[in-house]
Design a protein around this motif. Structure first.
Motif, PDB file in Angstrom:
ATOM      1  N   TYR A  46       0.672  -1.367   0.055  1.00  0.00           N
ATOM      2  CA  TYR A  46       0.054  -0.061  -0.194  1.00  0.00           C
ATOM      3  C   TYR A  46       0.839   1.386  -0.074  1.00  0.00           C
ATOM      4  O   TYR A  46       0.665   2.196  -0.886  1.00  0.00           O
ATOM      5  CB  TYR A  46      -0.814  -0.160   1.202  1.00  0.00           C
ATOM      6  CG  TYR A  46      -2.006   1.032   1.080  1.00  0.00           C
ATOM      7  CD1 TYR A  46      -3.073   1.036   0.472  1.00  0.00           C
ATOM      8  CD2 TYR A  46      -1.793   2.225   1.875  1.00  0.00           C
ATOM      9  CE1 TYR A  46      -4.258   1.917   0.500  1.00  0.00           C
ATOM     10  CE2 TYR A  46      -2.600   3.444   1.889  1.00  0.00           C
ATOM     11  CZ  TYR A  46      -3.802   3.246   1.074  1.00  0.00           C
ATOM     12  OH  TYR A  46      -4.584   4.124   1.132  1.00  0.00           O
ATOM     13  N   HIS A  75      -6.479  -0.930  -1.640  1.00  0.00           N
ATOM     14  CA  HIS A  75      -6.834  -1.921  -0.661  1.00  0.00           C
ATOM     15  C   HIS A  75      -7.602  -3.078  -1.700  1.00  0.00           C
ATOM     16  O   HIS A  75      -7.571  -4.237  -1.204  1.00  0.00           O
ATOM     17  CB  HIS A  75      -7.650  -1.454   0.466  1.00  0.00           C
ATOM     18  CG  HIS A  75      -6.765  -0.658   1.520  1.00  0.00           C
ATOM     19  ND1 HIS A  75      -5.976  -1.351   2.221  1.00  0.00           N
ATOM     20  CD2 HIS A  75      -6.836   0.556   1.587  1.00  0.00           C
ATOM     21  CE1 HIS A  75      -5.593  -0.561   3.098  1.00  0.00           C
ATOM     22  NE2 HIS A  75      -6.003   0.484   2.998  1.00  0.00           N
ATOM     23  N   ALA A  76      -8.481  -2.682  -2.321  1.00  0.00           N
ATOM     24  CA  ALA A  76      -9.083  -3.663  -3.285  1.00  0.00           C
ATOM     25  C   ALA A  76      -8.234  -4.463  -3.937  1.00  0.00           C
ATOM     26  O   ALA A  76      -8.177  -5.841  -4.064  1.00  0.00           O
ATOM     27  CB  ALA A  76     -10.196  -2.967  -4.184  1.00  0.00           C
ATOM     28  N   ALA A  81      -6.710  -6.816  -1.385  1.00  0.00           N
ATOM     29  CA  ALA A  81      -7.428  -7.807  -0.949  1.00  0.00           C
ATOM     30  C   ALA A  81      -7.533  -9.014  -2.162  1.00  0.00           C
ATOM     31  O   ALA A  81      -7.464 -10.076  -1.602  1.00  0.00           O
ATOM     32  CB  ALA A  81      -8.678  -7.056  -0.437  1.00  0.00           C
ATOM     33  N   GLU A 138     -11.317  -6.210   2.053  1.00  0.00           N
ATOM     34  CA  GLU A 138     -10.627  -4.855   2.118  1.00  0.00           C
ATOM     35  C   GLU A 138     -10.342  -4.506   3.383  1.00  0.00           C
ATOM     36  O   GLU A 138      -9.409  -3.834   3.836  1.00  0.00           O
ATOM     37  CB  GLU A 138     -11.365  -4.084   1.197  1.00  0.00           C
ATOM     38  CG  GLU A 138     -11.286  -3.981  -0.276  1.00  0.00           C
ATOM     39  CD  GLU A 138     -11.883  -2.930  -1.053  1.00  0.00           C
ATOM     40  OE1 GLU A 138     -11.684  -1.810  -0.652  1.00  0.00           O
ATOM     41  OE2 GLU A 138     -12.866  -3.334  -1.840  1.00  0.00           O
ATOM     42  N   SER A 175      -7.463  -5.888   4.812  1.00  0.00           N
ATOM     43  CA  SER A 175      -6.173  -4.896   4.352  1.00  0.00           C
ATOM     44  C   SER A 175      -6.221  -3.634   5.002  1.00  0.00           C
ATOM     45  O   SER A 175      -5.133  -3.372   5.511  1.00  0.00           O
ATOM     46  CB  SER A 175      -6.431  -4.813   2.931  1.00  0.00           C
ATOM     47  OG  SER A 175      -5.347  -3.943   2.306  1.00  0.00           O
ATOM     48  N   LYS A 176      -7.275  -2.882   5.230  1.00  0.00           N
ATOM     49  CA  LYS A 176      -7.262  -1.784   6.080  1.00  0.00           C
ATOM     50  C   LYS A 176      -6.907  -2.019   7.446  1.00  0.00           C
ATOM     51  O   LYS A 176      -6.031  -1.104   8.002  1.00  0.00           O
ATOM     52  CB  LYS A 176      -8.649  -1.016   5.893  1.00  0.00           C
ATOM     53  CG  LYS A 176      -8.882  -0.531   4.520  1.00  0.00           C
ATOM     54  CD  LYS A 176     -10.266  -0.058   4.526  1.00  0.00           C
ATOM     55  CE  LYS A 176     -10.612   0.266   3.033  1.00  0.00           C
ATOM     56  NZ  LYS A 176     -11.915   0.746   2.827  1.00  0.00           N
TER      57      LYS A 176
END
Length: 174
Positions: free
Chosen positions: A133, A140-141, A144, A151, A154-155
């Motif tokens: 990132y 994020h998509a 993921a 997502e 990931s966040k």
């Protein structure tokens, strides 16, 4: 035969020309090794990823349609290969996220070498997502999809990576 352009190198590789394959490898090996190392955090594993990734590149080059730069295409293959290696070592746990994720900013001077070491000391999942990132610029998509996680995971992992980095870097200032 000497190749004068990337387009010629790709065409040579698609014909199975070993000289073209070496030229393509030599063009991208350093950049892709660095990417693999940043994701895996391990020199030997990064070397394995480099070899495995280039094998995939050469096996799938017939399908390369030049819709993007070759470097971008190779970068994606290497990132996915490295992430596959990391995924083999770790399990991601889906987490409920009911709070807003705030960006963690470093509001103090940071030594680059120490920052690099701090990033490498992060747990595998945190380091992978932070690198993808913050350093490599994936969304994020995309992360993921590559890691086969949500997502929100990931966040969350990015948030926790930044928090942990901030704590590690603030220790130096104490």
């Amino acid at each position: 035969m000497a190749y004068s352009s990337e387009k010629d190198i790709i065409a040579g590789c698609q014909r199975g020309d070993r000289v073209a394959q070496k030229a393509l490898y030599d063009t991208y090996k350093s950049q892709m090794y660095t990417l693999a190392y940043r994701i895996t955090g391990n020199f030997e594993e990064a070397q394995d990823v480099l070899q495995e990734g280039f094998l995939k590149v050469f096996q799938n080059l017939a399908g390369f349609r030049s819709e993007s730069a070759a470097g971008t295409w190779i970068h994606t293959i290497m990132a996915r290969t490295a992430l596959g290696r990391v995924r083999q070592r770790i399990e991601f746990v889906e987490m409920d996220i009911h709070r807003e994720l705030a960006d963690v900013h470093f509001d103090f001077p940071v030594d680059v070498e120490y920052l690099e070491n701090a990033i490498l000391s992060l747990p595998d999942g945190y380091r992978s997502i932070f690198t993808l990132y913050e350093i490599e610029g994936f969304k994020h998509a995309e992360i993921a999809e590559m890691l086969e996680i949500s997502e929100s995971t990931s966040k969350s992992q990015l948030f926790k990576a930044k928090k942990l980095l901030r704590e590690k870097l603030q220790e130096v200032l104490r």
